[in-house]
Design an enzyme around this catalytic site. Structure first.
Site, short mmCIF file in Angstrom:
data_model
loop_
_atom_site.label_atom_id
_atom_site.label_comp_id
_atom_site.label_asym_id
_atom_site.label_seq_id
_atom_site.Cartn_x
_atom_site.Cartn_y
_atom_site.Cartn_z
N TYR A 112 0.92 -1.11 0.14
CA TYR A 112 -0.14 -0.15 0.02
C TYR A 112 0.94 1.14 0.05
O TYR A 112 1.49 1.67 1.04
CB TYR A 112 -0.93 0.06 1.12
CG TYR A 112 -1.72 1.09 1.35
CD1 TYR A 112 -2.33 1.85 0.15
CD2 TYR A 112 -1.96 1.78 2.55
CE1 TYR A 112 -3.12 2.78 0.33
CE2 TYR A 112 -2.72 3.13 2.67
CZ TYR A 112 -3.51 3.52 1.66
OH TYR A 112 -4.33 4.64 1.61
N ASP A 153 -1.89 -1.09 -3.99
CA ASP A 153 -2.27 0.05 -4.59
C ASP A 153 -1.11 0.93 -4.46
O ASP A 153 -0.49 1.32 -3.42
CB ASP A 153 -3.23 0.50 -3.43
CG ASP A 153 -3.89 2.01 -3.73
OD1 ASP A 153 -3.34 2.68 -4.66
OD2 ASP A 153 -4.56 2.43 -2.82
N HIS A 254 -11.89 1.29 -4.65
CA HIS A 254 -10.94 0.47 -5.48
C HIS A 254 -11.86 -0.79 -5.93
O HIS A 254 -12.65 -1.17 -5.26
CB HIS A 254 -9.64 0.10 -5.05
CG HIS A 254 -8.94 1.24 -4.75
ND1 HIS A 254 -7.54 1.67 -5.11
CD2 HIS A 254 -8.89 2.24 -3.55
CE1 HIS A 254 -6.92 2.69 -4.65
NE2 HIS A 254 -7.80 3.12 -3.63
#
Length: 261
Positions: A112, A153, A254
């Site tokens: 992340y 991500d 997302h």
DNA sequence: ATGGCCTGTTACACAGGA
């Protein structure tokens, strides 16, 4: 083998979506970001009940990553510090953003990447420092594991065609030239975008802002990625984005991205 | 140009996200 990356924006709020999706799409490994729960509050039982093994690395309120695997994973590592020395890591493990494990000779790294907030801000500087350490971390991983799948991500759209608009995004977080260069530098160790093996087109998005009705207007960005080492890239059979969960009630912003090799 | 919206917190607005 199928591996999926999904920023769920709170595992507790999104649990039904994630369990439903996993039962409909029984991938080998589901890589979650933004779980937003301390380990003691992570709903592990929901995953063990459907036959998955959860590996979690969480913190209170923010960030947090997890690996949800059908088969047990080997050598699960949390943060940078399991691979890098303490001095080089500094404070970059304070936010829980990295978890990794091995399945069938493939090292799967789930990330992340910091958002960065605004160009020039302290958080932006943090993002760039984090990416610089990430390059060293992944170089170390690659030297140990020729089959490397780095997903998550990334909070960066590398190309303009990964964004809905043709307008210049040079001054926008996630698409500024410095961020793009920082990510290209990470990838220069020998990683390639799995989705770009199968299409050169724009218009494939993985994130839509909650505001401005952006999913209905399809004003999205592609910021969730699978980057593969050459051996694995050669083996890749597909890379797909499932937009369906984004259309559900109370969705994550997302949507899942899956690579098969 | 601005802010729109969503989540978790010990909150009854705020920080952070993107």
């Amino acid at each position: 083998m199928k591996v999926t990356s999904w920023n769920v924006n709170s595992i507790r709020t999104r649990l039904d979506h994630v369990i439903d999706w996993l039962q409909a799409n029984p991938v080998d490994v589901l890589c979650l970001q933004e779980t937003k729960a301390m380990d003691a509050d992570f709903p592990e039982k929901a995953f063990t009940d459907i036959g998955y093994h959860p590996y979690i690395y969480g913190q209170k309120s923010y960030n947090g990553v997890a690996l949800i695997s059908k088969a047990p994973l080997d050598d699960v590592q949390m943060g940078f510090a399991d691979v890098m020395n303490t001095e080089s890591v500094g404070n970059l493990d304070d936010q829980k953003r990295v978890i990794s494990g091995v399945l069938d000779d493939v090292r799967i790294v789930n990330l992340y990447v910091p958002n960065g907030s605004a160009i020039g801000s302290d958080k932006y500087i943090y993002k760039l420092s984090w990416l610089a350490l990430l390059k060293q971390y992944l170089a170390a991983q690659l030297s140990l594991h020729p089959k490397l799948n780095v997903c998550g991500d990334f909070n960066i759209a590398l190309e303009n065609k990964d964004i809905y608009t043709d307008k210049s995004r040079d001054k926008h977080i996630m698409s500024s030239p410095i961020e793009r260069e920082a990510l290209r530098d990470v990838l220069s160790i020998g990683l390639a975008d799995a989705c770009r093996k199968f299409t050169d087109e724009g218009g494939h998005f993985s994130w839509w802002d909650y505001r401005t009705d952006s999913f209905a207007r399809n004003t999205g960005w592609r910021i969730d990625h699978h980057y593969l080492s050459p051996t694995l890239y050669e083996q890749a059979k597909s890379c797909t984005i499932d937009t369906h969960p984004r259309g559900l009630e109370r969705p994550s912003d997302h949507t899942p991205v899956t690579v098969e090799y």
